[in-house]
Motif scaffolding. Structure first.
Motif, mmCIF file in Angstrom:
data_model
loop_
_atom_site.group_PDB
_atom_site.id
_atom_site.type_symbol
_atom_site.label_atom_id
_atom_site.label_comp_id
_atom_site.label_asym_id
_atom_site.label_seq_id
_atom_site.Cartn_x
_atom_site.Cartn_y
_atom_site.Cartn_z
ATOM 1 N N CYS A 39 50.676 0.629 68.168
ATOM 2 C CA CYS A 39 51.661 0.288 67.109
ATOM 3 C C CYS A 39 53.056 0.487 67.667
ATOM 4 O O CYS A 39 53.339 1.516 68.310
ATOM 5 N N ASN A 41 55.644 1.288 66.286
ATOM 6 C CA ASN A 41 56.411 2.349 65.642
ATOM 7 C C ASN A 41 55.809 3.729 65.890
ATOM 8 O O ASN A 41 56.456 4.599 66.458
ATOM 9 N N CYS A 42 54.530 3.911 65.514
ATOM 10 C CA CYS A 42 53.928 5.244 65.630
ATOM 11 C C CYS A 42 53.212 5.449 66.970
ATOM 12 O O CYS A 42 52.777 6.565 67.276
ATOM 13 N N LYS A 43 53.059 4.391 67.742
ATOM 14 C CA LYS A 43 52.458 4.422 69.077
ATOM 15 C C LYS A 43 50.964 4.736 69.076
ATOM 16 O O LYS A 43 50.367 4.976 70.129
ATOM 17 N N GLU A 44 50.354 4.760 67.877
ATOM 18 C CA GLU A 44 48.910 4.972 67.824
ATOM 19 C C GLU A 44 48.195 3.689 68.231
ATOM 20 O O GLU A 44 48.693 2.582 68.002
ATOM 21 N N TYR A 51 46.133 -4.910 62.091
ATOM 22 C CA TYR A 51 47.546 -4.753 62.413
ATOM 23 C C TYR A 51 48.280 -6.042 62.030
ATOM 24 O O TYR A 51 47.667 -7.059 61.724
ATOM 25 N N TYR A 63 52.261 -3.861 64.573
ATOM 26 C CA TYR A 63 52.438 -2.660 63.752
ATOM 27 C C TYR A 63 51.141 -2.394 63.013
ATOM 28 O O TYR A 63 50.474 -3.315 62.532
ATOM 29 N N CYS A 64 50.821 -1.108 62.881
ATOM 30 C CA CYS A 64 49.706 -0.761 61.999
ATOM 31 C C CYS A 64 50.155 -1.036 60.569
ATOM 32 O O CYS A 64 51.349 -1.119 60.284
ATOM 33 N N CYS A 67 52.669 1.540 58.947
ATOM 34 C CA CYS A 67 54.015 1.455 59.517
ATOM 35 C C CYS A 67 54.717 0.163 59.096
ATOM 36 O O CYS A 67 55.924 0.168 58.809
ATOM 37 N N TYR A 68 53.975 -0.927 59.065
ATOM 38 C CA TYR A 68 54.617 -2.193 58.661
ATOM 39 C C TYR A 68 55.147 -2.111 57.230
ATOM 40 O O TYR A 68 56.279 -2.502 56.954
ATOM 41 N N SER A 70 55.981 0.585 55.516
ATOM 42 C CA SER A 70 57.098 1.526 55.386
ATOM 43 C C SER A 70 58.378 0.967 55.990
ATOM 44 O O SER A 70 59.473 1.297 55.528
ATOM 45 N N LEU A 71 58.247 0.130 57.023
ATOM 46 C CA LEU A 71 59.435 -0.398 57.695
ATOM 47 C C LEU A 71 59.980 -1.673 57.043
ATOM 48 O O LEU A 71 61.201 -1.860 56.964
#
Length: 317
Positions: A39, A41-44, A51, A63-64, A67-68, A70-71
């Protein structure tokens, strides 16, 4: 009253549009185990997870889902919660809503794909707006719907087709009308029913006119019986119920001055002298010989002449 002339009022309904998130994709892609796929953003790791790829300007950034949202997700103006990527989103005047939050402020009816209006930032369906803010026609007692033609007068409202003449029952529309208590008349019906009739031509007096001996006249009908000049606003007199301008009356009926032969009318405070069967304007009553004024003085008649004392004495020498 001139016709007095009535005004039209309307408003535009608006429909919210579905907001679509541009340039996004979702799903699983085939990658090799030796490649990192995290991802942005969170790098997971995104292996085995759903995704969304969003255009970041230099390629598609993955993006997961959490994260998508929230962003990039917008906040609902009504419930203040995020509008998820999989939710139907509506927007109106830079405000965003969940589909189920976009509802009428009064009756809670869904406004998705329905006409509505905004009143002080509150959203209202057409029915609620009409019940709360629209006028009612005083003739039929029904709501005057937004966007329909209406007439307003004296604080009251009518449907255009309900504003009719009390006599002929024809719609008055934008034509002149005359109010009479709670009734309204077109000009022609009002004249036929209420307007006084001219003594001369017998036609209705819609406005203005003059009164002579308690009888109404059109200004253009109230004229001198002699020369036919209009008498409205002029000095005049009458004889045998006929009005005359001063000039015609003097020419036709007044006595003539013995000296100047002009009419002696007596109008305007004019004074005259009378002796036997003869009359003179006061300025014209002078000695025939020397022209001295004889007003208030003794005089002597001598045939057609009138003489002062001195001229009479000289004539007898």
């Amino acid at each position: 009253m001139s016709g007095d002339t009535a005004r039209e009022v309307g408003f535009d309904c608006q429909v919210a549009k579905v907001h679509s998130t541009a340039d996004i994709t979702s799903g699983m892609e085939q990658v090799t185990m030796s490649d990192r796929f995290d991802c942005d953003n969170c790098k997971e790791s995104l292996y085995g997870r759903k995704y969304i790829q969003a255009d970041g300007g230099e390629g598609d950034n993955p993006y997961c889902i959490p994260c998508y949202d929230s962003l990039f997700a917008n906040t609902c103006d009504e419930c203040k919660e995020l509008i998820g990527h999989d939710a139907r989103e509506l927007f109106y005047e830079d405000r965003h809503y969940h589909e189920h939050c976009f509802r009428c402020f009064r009756c809670d009816r869904s406004l998705a794909d329905e006409p509505f209006t905004s009143q002080e930032e509150a959203l209202l369906c057409n029915d609620c707006y009409c019940n709360e803010f629209s006028s009612k026609c005083v003739a039929c007692d029904k709501t005057v719907m937004p966007g329909t033609r209406k007439l307003e007068y004296g604080g009251s409202t009518w449907h255009e087709g309900c504003f009719i003449c009390h006599s002929c029952e024809q719609p008055i529309g934008s034509k002149s009308f005359i109010p009479d208590k709670d009734e309204h008349y077109c000009v022609s019906c009002y004249e036929d029913k209420f307007a006084p009739r001219c003594t001369r031509c017998k036609k209705a007096l819609a406005k203005g006119g003059v009164t002579y001996r308690d009888e109404p006249w059109h200004k253009e009908c109230f004229v001198c019986a002699g020369c036919k000049v209009q008498l409205a606003g002029q000095h005049f007199t009458s004889r045998e119920d006929n009005p005359y301008c001063l000039k015609c009356f003097g020419s036709l009926y007044s006595k003539k001055c013995e000296a100047c032969s002009k009419p002696i009318t007596g109008f305007g405070g004019g004074k005259y002298i009378s002796f036997e069967e003869r009359q003179w304007h006061q300025p014209c009553f002078t000695c025939t010989e020397c022209s001295v004024s004889l007003v208030g003085a003794g005089f002597f008649p001598n045939g057609d002449q009138i003489l002062c004392r001195d001229c009479n004495t000289n004539s007898n020498l």
